[in-house]
Design an enzyme around this catalytic site. Structure first.
Site, PDB file in Angstrom:
ATOM      1  N   GLY A  12     -40.236  18.500  -8.229  1.00 42.56           N
ATOM      2  CA  GLY A  12     -39.654  19.821  -7.936  1.00 42.56           C
ATOM      3  C   GLY A  12     -39.281  20.574  -9.192  1.00 42.56           C
ATOM      4  O   GLY A  12     -38.420  21.456  -9.172  1.00 42.56           O
ATOM      5  N   THR A  14     -40.729  22.801 -10.868  1.00 47.34           N
ATOM      6  CA  THR A  14     -41.069  24.219 -10.946  1.00 47.34           C
ATOM      7  C   THR A  14     -40.185  25.067 -10.032  1.00 47.34           C
ATOM      8  O   THR A  14     -40.370  26.279  -9.934  1.00 47.34           O
ATOM      9  CB  THR A  14     -42.547  24.425 -10.536  1.00 47.34           C
ATOM     10  OG1 THR A  14     -42.790  23.666  -9.332  1.00 47.34           O
ATOM     11  CG2 THR A  14     -43.500  23.959 -11.605  1.00 47.34           C
ATOM     12  N   GLY A  16     -36.246  26.369  -8.432  1.00 45.72           N
ATOM     13  CA  GLY A  16     -35.034  26.943  -9.033  1.00 45.72           C
ATOM     14  C   GLY A  16     -34.120  25.880  -9.607  1.00 45.72           C
ATOM     15  O   GLY A  16     -33.710  25.942 -10.774  1.00 45.72           O
ATOM     16  N   SER A 140     -28.618  17.410   0.205  1.00 48.21           N
ATOM     17  CA  SER A 140     -28.032  18.715   0.529  1.00 48.21           C
ATOM     18  C   SER A 140     -26.749  18.467   1.300  1.00 48.21           C
ATOM     19  O   SER A 140     -26.606  17.413   1.950  1.00 48.21           O
ATOM     20  CB  SER A 140     -29.014  19.508   1.395  1.00 48.21           C
ATOM     21  OG  SER A 140     -28.357  20.595   2.021  1.00 48.21           O
ATOM     22  N   TYR A 153     -34.576  20.811   8.829  1.00 50.20           N
ATOM     23  CA  TYR A 153     -34.160  20.597   7.434  1.00 50.20           C
ATOM     24  C   TYR A 153     -33.003  19.585   7.393  1.00 50.20           C
ATOM     25  O   TYR A 153     -33.004  18.659   6.567  1.00 50.20           O
ATOM     26  CB  TYR A 153     -33.746  21.937   6.812  1.00 50.20           C
ATOM     27  CG  TYR A 153     -33.323  21.853   5.366  1.00 50.20           C
ATOM     28  CD1 TYR A 153     -34.250  21.568   4.360  1.00 50.20           C
ATOM     29  CD2 TYR A 153     -31.993  22.068   5.004  1.00 50.20           C
ATOM     30  CE1 TYR A 153     -33.854  21.500   3.033  1.00 50.20           C
ATOM     31  CE2 TYR A 153     -31.598  22.003   3.672  1.00 50.20           C
ATOM     32  CZ  TYR A 153     -32.529  21.712   2.687  1.00 50.20           C
ATOM     33  OH  TYR A 153     -32.135  21.651   1.370  1.00 50.20           O
TER      34      TYR A 153
END
Ligand code: NAP
Length: 280
Positions: A12, A14, A16, A140, A153
């Site tokens: 990941g 690339t 934010g 998360s 999610y």
């Protein structure tokens, strides 16, 4: 752990949060192996961070495909030394009511966030430094608190939290450490306009990716890494949810009309091109 010179594999990279983490760890003098799908972003990052100065490099790989995983495996085999740290940061999101979520979008979230992360971790295990290897899983706050409009999610992030906990216990008699870091909402492209508007409407606090990256560095620098939930009041909500889930049920029921409004307005948004496990 002093991160200078440590070999760190980051998925990941690339994205934010991943880019911010890569910058933070490059500043520490780590040797970075950065994985992403976007070739241009990888090239730009490699140039900006001067990866080759520390023998770092990038790998273009879709980790939700067998070919992508094979690319990573081949790179690990070719390394002269074990890796010190694996950071699983790649992920996709899906916002919308379950009845509006397309089956392909649901599969993409589970394949990318859960299956690919587990397969990649399994594949990296034999290449981890046996004396001080570390695995960090970026989960998360939705991995500990089910939130309407994010059922798929949340399912993927709950799975990752369980995976991290079980693996930590499975490796407890070794010197390899495992931890789970749970950011709250963060200002990246993972969140589409609907989610950004929803967060504003609900008054949810949103962190910058640099804040998450600083937490990653702090965590990895510790002698013993541990699970970490970022943000207040999210930490409190997670605790209350684990003890008195009905209280959170009640609080979220009050927010449901707003969530439904944004979810149905922007149903079926998926923040990533769809990938499925297969030969390509
Ligand atoms: N942003 C938030 O609000 C938030 C909050 C809590 C947790 N998180 C978690 O933090 C992590 C990073 O999220 P972010 O906000 O940085 O998201 P982002 O900006 O959308 O970046 C996602 C990253 O995952 C990579 N990726 C996705 N699918 C992939 C695949 N099949 N193969 C290889 N790479 C893949 C993307 O690569 P390409 O761009 O090259 O395709 C990109 O590097 C995720 O696990 C996310 O669940 C985010």
């Amino acid at each position: 752990m002093n991160l200078k010179g440590k070999t760190i594999l980051l998925t990941g990279a690339t994205g934010g949060i991943g880019e911010a983490v890569a910058r933070q760890l490059a500043d520490c003098g780590a040797r970075l192996i950065l994985i992403g799908r976007n070739e241009t972003s990888l090239k730009n990052l490699s140039r900006e961070l001067q990866l080759n100065k520390h023998n770092g490099f990038t790998l273009q790989a879709d980790i939700a495909t067998h070919t992508g995983l094979e690319t990573v495996r081949a790179a690990l085999i070719a390394l002269p030394n074990p890796i010190d740290i694996l950071i699983n940061c790649a992920g996709v999101s899906l916002f919308g009511l379950l009845e509006d979520n397309e089956p392909a979008a649901i599969e993409n979230v589970i394949n990318t966030n859960v299956t690919a992360t587990i397969l990649l971790t399994r594949q990296a295990l034999p290449f981890l430094n046996k004396d001080q290897g570390r695995i960090l899983i970026i989960g998360s706050s939705f991995g500990g608190l089910g939130f309407p409009g994010f059922s798929v999610y949340c399912a993927s992030k709950f799975a990752l939290r369980g995976f991290a906990e079980a693996l930590r216990r499975e490796l407890a008699d070794s010197k390899i450490q495992v931890a789970h870091l749970a950011p709250r909402a963060t200002n990246t492209h993972l969140n589409n306009d609907a989610v950004v508007e929803l967060n504003e409407a609900l008054g949810n606090k949103v962190d910058e990716p640099e804040y998450v990256a600083a937490a990653v560095e702090d965590l990895l620098s510790m002698k013993n890494i541990r699970d970490l939930n970022l943000g207040w009041p999210e930490r409190l909500f997670l605790r209350i949810n684990s003890i008195f889930p009905r209280l959170i049920d009640k609080a979220l029921l009050g927010k449901l009309p707003v969530i439904r409004r944004f979810a149905s307005k922007h149903s079926n948004y998926v923040n990533s091109k769809l990938t499925t496990f297969g030969p390509t």
